[in-house]
Design a protein around this motif. Structure first.
Motif, mmCIF file in Angstrom:
data_model
loop_
_atom_site.group_PDB
_atom_site.id
_atom_site.type_symbol
_atom_site.label_atom_id
_atom_site.label_comp_id
_atom_site.label_asym_id
_atom_site.label_seq_id
_atom_site.Cartn_x
_atom_site.Cartn_y
_atom_site.Cartn_z
ATOM 1 N N HIS A 86 0.695 -1.243 -0.089
ATOM 2 C CA HIS A 86 0.017 0.208 -0.012
ATOM 3 C C HIS A 86 0.788 1.352 -0.161
ATOM 4 O O HIS A 86 0.464 2.176 -0.808
ATOM 5 C CB HIS A 86 -0.922 0.057 1.216
ATOM 6 C CG HIS A 86 -2.187 -1.052 0.804
ATOM 7 N ND1 HIS A 86 -3.438 -0.740 1.338
ATOM 8 C CD2 HIS A 86 -2.339 -2.084 0.478
ATOM 9 C CE1 HIS A 86 -4.044 -1.552 0.954
ATOM 10 N NE2 HIS A 86 -3.458 -2.715 0.556
ATOM 11 N N LEU A 99 -7.357 2.113 -1.293
ATOM 12 C CA LEU A 99 -6.635 2.943 -0.774
ATOM 13 C C LEU A 99 -7.433 4.422 -0.542
ATOM 14 O O LEU A 99 -7.115 5.242 -0.099
ATOM 15 C CB LEU A 99 -5.788 3.634 -1.988
ATOM 16 C CG LEU A 99 -4.677 2.563 -2.024
ATOM 17 C CD1 LEU A 99 -3.527 2.895 -3.092
ATOM 18 C CD2 LEU A 99 -3.717 2.004 -0.896
ATOM 19 N N GLU A 105 -7.232 6.339 2.719
ATOM 20 C CA GLU A 105 -5.864 6.626 2.962
ATOM 21 C C GLU A 105 -5.693 8.514 3.105
ATOM 22 O O GLU A 105 -6.277 8.827 1.890
ATOM 23 C CB GLU A 105 -4.626 6.307 2.288
ATOM 24 C CG GLU A 105 -4.827 4.897 2.290
ATOM 25 C CD GLU A 105 -3.978 4.307 3.682
ATOM 26 O OE1 GLU A 105 -3.359 5.244 4.299
ATOM 27 O OE2 GLU A 105 -4.035 3.118 4.099
#
Length: 159
Positions: free
Chosen positions: A113, A143, A146
């Motif tokens: 990631h 993702l 994030e």
């Protein structure tokens, strides 16, 4: 049909996209983009092993499709082949092609990631053609929460 299939992919209507794109690939086996679009759909459906024979000998790359074969290798457990594809794609980047977006997809398929987020940041700088699909690309769903992902969307005016 191919573009309709691609749009269905972004709408996460994978079964419809699969049907549309499979028909196009069957009727026009030499057409590059439908085959590449179908590979993305198959990957989204968890059918990575089907992507390898689809692209392995016919992986005519185009922006946004550099990553499909490497993702298939990664998701089917062939990490060495995925890393070899990363090296090939990095060489394209050294020639001036925008590859950050594709590298992000590969790193994500490898479970990396942080490296995927770094590659997305690079995609802004190298002007990866697919960066415009940042907010709709299904492969990037893991993702989206994030802060670095949201920062990339803000940098390009999508956030």
């Amino acid at each position: 049909m191919a573009l309709n299939g691609f749009f269905r992919y972004f709408a996460r209507q994978f079964e419809v996209a699969d049907r549309l794109l499979s028909g196009t690939v069957d009727s026009a086996p030499d057409a590059v983009m439908p085959r590449q679009f179908l590979a993305r759909v198959l990957l989204a459906q968890g059918r990575a092993t089907e992507v390898i024979p689809l692209l392995d000998t016919r992986n005519e790359s185009s922006p946004g499709s550099y990553s499909s074969l490497a993702r298939a290798y990664a998701l089917s457990g062939n990490v060495d082949a995925a890393r070899a594809e990363i090296a090939r794609i990095e060489a394209l980047g050294a020639e001036g092609f925008g590859v950050g977006f594709d590298l992000a997809l590969i790193h994500l398929a490898l479970g990396e990631h942080a490296a995927a987020l770094t590659a997305l940041e690079r995609a802004v700088e190298d002007r990866s053609q697919m960066i415009g699909y940042l907010n709709v690309e299904p492969a990037l769903d893991p993702l989206r929460h994030e802060p670095r992902f949201r920062a990339v969307t803000q940098r390009i005016g999508f956030g």
